[in-house]
Design a protein around this motif. Sequence first.
Motif, PDB file in Angstrom:
ATOM      1  N   LEU B  92       0.828  -1.210   0.000  1.00  6.44           N
ATOM      2  CA  LEU B  92       0.000   0.000   0.000  1.00  6.44           C
ATOM      3  C   LEU B  92       0.861   1.258   0.000  1.00  6.44           C
ATOM      4  N   ALA B  93       2.124   1.079   0.273  1.00  7.03           N
ATOM      5  CA  ALA B  93       3.047   2.218   0.241  1.00  7.03           C
ATOM      6  C   ALA B  93       4.412   1.716  -0.203  1.00  7.03           C
ATOM      7  N   HIS B  94       5.257   2.648  -0.559  1.00  3.59           N
ATOM      8  CA  HIS B  94       6.614   2.282  -0.958  1.00  3.59           C
ATOM      9  C   HIS B  94       7.605   3.076  -0.123  1.00  3.59           C
ATOM     10  N   ARG B  95       8.781   2.501  -0.001  1.00  6.89           N
ATOM     11  CA  ARG B  95       9.835   3.193   0.712  1.00  6.89           C
ATOM     12  C   ARG B  95      10.798   3.744  -0.327  1.00  6.89           C
ATOM     13  N   ILE B  96      11.138   5.009  -0.204  1.00  2.00           N
ATOM     14  CA  ILE B  96      12.100   5.604  -1.125  1.00  2.00           C
ATOM     15  C   ILE B  96      13.410   5.738  -0.380  1.00  2.00           C
ATOM     16  N   ARG B  97      14.346   4.888  -0.727  1.00  3.66           N
ATOM     17  CA  ARG B  97      15.558   4.800   0.070  1.00  3.66           C
ATOM     18  C   ARG B  97      16.464   5.996  -0.102  1.00  3.66           C
ATOM     19  N   ARG B  98      16.468   6.542  -1.286  1.00  4.74           N
ATOM     20  CA  ARG B  98      17.373   7.652  -1.555  1.00  4.74           C
ATOM     21  C   ARG B  98      17.140   8.806  -0.600  1.00  4.74           C
ATOM     22  N   ILE B  99      15.910   8.984  -0.185  1.00  4.00           N
ATOM     23  CA  ILE B  99      15.602  10.107   0.691  1.00  4.00           C
ATOM     24  C   ILE B  99      14.996   9.664   2.019  1.00  4.00           C
ATOM     25  N   ASN B 100      15.162   8.394   2.367  1.00  3.82           N
ATOM     26  CA  ASN B 100      14.631   7.879   3.627  1.00  3.82           C
ATOM     27  C   ASN B 100      13.210   8.347   3.845  1.00  3.82           C
ATOM     28  N   ALA B 101      12.348   7.968   2.948  1.00  9.29           N
ATOM     29  CA  ALA B 101      10.981   8.457   3.053  1.00  9.29           C
ATOM     30  C   ALA B 101      10.005   7.430   2.495  1.00  9.29           C
ATOM     31  N   PHE B 102       8.737   7.729   2.689  1.00 14.81           N
ATOM     32  CA  PHE B 102       7.685   6.800   2.292  1.00 14.81           C
ATOM     33  C   PHE B 102       6.652   7.517   1.451  1.00 14.81           C
ATOM     34  N   ILE B 103       6.016   6.767   0.565  1.00 19.03           N
ATOM     35  CA  ILE B 103       4.996   7.354  -0.290  1.00 19.03           C
ATOM     36  C   ILE B 103       3.904   6.325  -0.527  1.00 19.03           C
ATOM     37  N   ALA B 104       2.667   6.815  -0.653  1.00 12.18           N
ATOM     38  CA  ALA B 104       1.554   5.898  -0.909  1.00 12.18           C
ATOM     39  C   ALA B 104       1.713   5.283  -2.293  1.00 12.18           C
ATOM     40  N   CYS B 105       1.270   4.037  -2.412  1.00  7.84           N
ATOM     41  CA  CYS B 105       1.327   3.388  -3.717  1.00  7.84           C
ATOM     42  C   CYS B 105       0.227   3.940  -4.611  1.00  7.84           C
ATOM     43  N   ASP B 106       0.566   4.137  -5.871  1.00  9.12           N
ATOM     44  CA  ASP B 106      -0.373   4.701  -6.840  1.00  9.12           C
ATOM     45  C   ASP B 106      -1.558   3.781  -7.127  1.00  9.12           C
ATOM     46  N   HIS B 107      -1.293   2.492  -7.153  1.00 10.30           N
ATOM     47  CA  HIS B 107      -2.346   1.562  -7.547  1.00 10.30           C
ATOM     48  C   HIS B 107      -2.169   0.273  -6.776  1.00 10.30           C
ATOM     49  N   PRO B 108      -2.554   0.320  -5.506  1.00 11.22           N
ATOM     50  CA  PRO B 108      -2.380  -0.844  -4.643  1.00 11.22           C
ATOM     51  C   PRO B 108      -3.216  -2.005  -5.165  1.00 11.22           C
ATOM     52  N   GLY B 109      -2.771  -3.185  -4.883  1.00 10.47           N
ATOM     53  CA  GLY B 109      -3.563  -4.348  -5.263  1.00 10.47           C
ATOM     54  C   GLY B 109      -3.100  -4.956  -6.561  1.00 10.47           C
ATOM     55  N   GLU B 110      -2.798  -4.102  -7.533  1.00  6.05           N
ATOM     56  CA  GLU B 110      -2.318  -4.637  -8.794  1.00  6.05           C
ATOM     57  C   GLU B 110      -0.869  -5.081  -8.624  1.00  6.05           C
ATOM     58  N   ALA B 111      -0.605  -6.330  -8.948  1.00  7.12           N
ATOM     59  CA  ALA B 111       0.771  -6.807  -8.848  1.00  7.12           C
ATOM     60  C   ALA B 111       1.611  -6.021  -9.835  1.00  7.12           C
ATOM     61  N   HIS B 112       2.683  -5.460  -9.367  1.00  3.37           N
ATOM     62  CA  HIS B 112       3.510  -4.662 -10.271  1.00  3.37           C
ATOM     63  C   HIS B 112       4.843  -4.364  -9.623  1.00  3.37           C
ATOM     64  N   HIS B 113       5.807  -4.065 -10.459  1.00  8.28           N
ATOM     65  CA  HIS B 113       7.068  -3.563  -9.950  1.00  8.28           C
ATOM     66  C   HIS B 113       7.101  -2.100 -10.312  1.00  8.28           C
ATOM     67  N   ALA B 114       7.658  -1.299  -9.408  1.00  9.40           N
ATOM     68  CA  ALA B 114       7.652   0.133  -9.647  1.00  9.40           C
ATOM     69  C   ALA B 114       9.052   0.715  -9.576  1.00  9.40           C
ATOM     70  N   ALA B 115       9.244   1.800 -10.302  1.00  7.51           N
ATOM     71  CA  ALA B 115      10.460   2.587 -10.163  1.00  7.51           C
ATOM     72  C   ALA B 115      10.010   3.981  -9.750  1.00  7.51           C
ATOM     73  N   PHE B 116      10.914   4.765  -9.185  1.00  7.46           N
ATOM     74  CA  PHE B 116      10.517   6.066  -8.687  1.00  7.46           C
ATOM     75  C   PHE B 116      11.395   7.173  -9.226  1.00  7.46           C
ATOM     76  N   LEU B 117      10.738   8.272  -9.580  1.00  7.30           N
ATOM     77  CA  LEU B 117      11.445   9.450 -10.048  1.00  7.30           C
ATOM     78  C   LEU B 117      11.361  10.487  -8.938  1.00  7.30           C
ATOM     79  N   VAL B 118      12.499  10.828  -8.391  1.00 10.69           N
ATOM     80  CA  VAL B 118      12.534  11.725  -7.237  1.00 10.69           C
ATOM     81  C   VAL B 118      13.068  13.084  -7.656  1.00 10.69           C
ATOM     82  N   CYS B 119      12.252  14.102  -7.577  1.00 12.70           N
ATOM     83  CA  CYS B 119      12.705  15.439  -7.974  1.00 12.70           C
ATOM     84  C   CYS B 119      13.571  16.038  -6.868  1.00 12.70           C
ATOM     85  N   GLU B 120      14.774  16.424  -7.247  1.00  9.65           N
ATOM     86  CA  GLU B 120      15.704  16.938  -6.249  1.00  9.65           C
ATOM     87  C   GLU B 120      15.373  18.369  -5.850  1.00  9.65           C
ATOM     88  N   THR B 121      14.512  19.001  -6.616  1.00  9.16           N
ATOM     89  CA  THR B 121      14.159  20.385  -6.314  1.00  9.16           C
ATOM     90  C   THR B 121      12.928  20.463  -5.415  1.00  9.16           C
TER      91      THR B 121
END
Lengths: 176, 176
Positions: B92-121
């Motif tokens: 239901l959520a993902h951990r973003i390791r680069r910034i030690n943070a968490f974010i809600a999953c966009d589409h929980p339930g659907e089996a999927h692998h995700a990548a994350f784009l983290v804006c540095e600004t």
Amino acid sequence: MSDAVSDTEPHAAFSQHDHAHCVATTLQQAERVATERGLRLTPVRRRVLEILLERHSAMGAYDVLERLAEEGFGHQPPVAYRALDFLVANGLAHRIRRINAFIACDHPGEAHHAAFLVCETCNGVAEIPADGLRAMLEAGARSTGFAIGRATIEAAGQCPECRARAEQGTDNEAQE
Amino acid sequence: MSDAVSDTEPHAAFSQHDHAHCVATTLQQAERVATERGLRLTPVRRRVLEILLERHSAMGAYDVLERLAEEGFGHQPPVAYRALDFLVANGLAHRIRRINAFIACDHPGEAHHAAFLVCETCNGVAEIPADGLRAMLEAGARSTGFAIGRATIEAAGQCPECRARAEQGTDNEAQE
DNA sequence: TATTGACTTGTGATAACATAACACATATCT
DNA sequence: AGATATGTGTTATGTTATCACAAGTCAATA
């Protein structure tokens, strides 16, 4: 049961090899790179690189610091972090975020993108080429208008050696 | 200079959208998933998910904790970490390791692998599909005999909005 | 060689992130 | 209700990372 896997070429990090040679070679490459680019590979920095090269598993900054302290360098975290950051910034080492640790780069100097395989059992880390992954990631980002700077690609799992050991353990549980 | 990019569909995280709707939908999906799997989406857990859903940027565990504390939940780190870990463990959520943070999953339930784009600004985070990346990563790992469990794929860079702002800034520097 | 300026190293202090261990409460099942 | 498993809250502590400042080093050059 066999060895569906053992007939492939094992990664250096996950197999026996002439490590002294592997250290010497990488260190040499690193030195060449430093010279070419006018980087100052000072005593601390060089020593940190050597320490990382001693093994194919990643080390935490504080582990590195401990070694440095023993050898007469500074005792405070910034001493380690600065050297590590320098190495990472110049492609001589990589940061493994999943385990908050650092590892020497396998082939410094050669422009490349890398992905990392982190063994959850033995903490070994293997670096594998990721130029293709990077390209695919950029393609994915392109559709959102996002401009990628650096990317982190890490996989956690089990290295061949630990997997083999685990299977043995399964064959023959109740021990100990 | 054109807009080689602005004619593509921007990611929700990086554009105006009906956020109330987007929250409601995701929360609904999450609830369905929880029910289906017999997960206990308790008050803290549900509240943490809601808090994460409020924005498309990731939050640190301590930021979440602060919110929880204000609302009468516990005040100690484990309160936040446990709820976050639960959400991550159940997709239901993902951990973003680069910034030690968490974010809600966009589409929980659907089996999927995700990548994350983290804006540095702006610290915005977009989730993009990564099934292809995952497959490629596994292919790469296969040759070493490594068995992948979970993978972390994160890119740091600049989101379209911040990139646009940066360009404006470049056109017309000297202002404060 | 004395000066300057950029960079590097070391230090104390502190910030930020994360987990251990335990008591108590709540849910579920019988 | 009683037994069991799970969840919540707390204190305490561990781990990872950065800030700010003083002192040292190095290379260029006047």
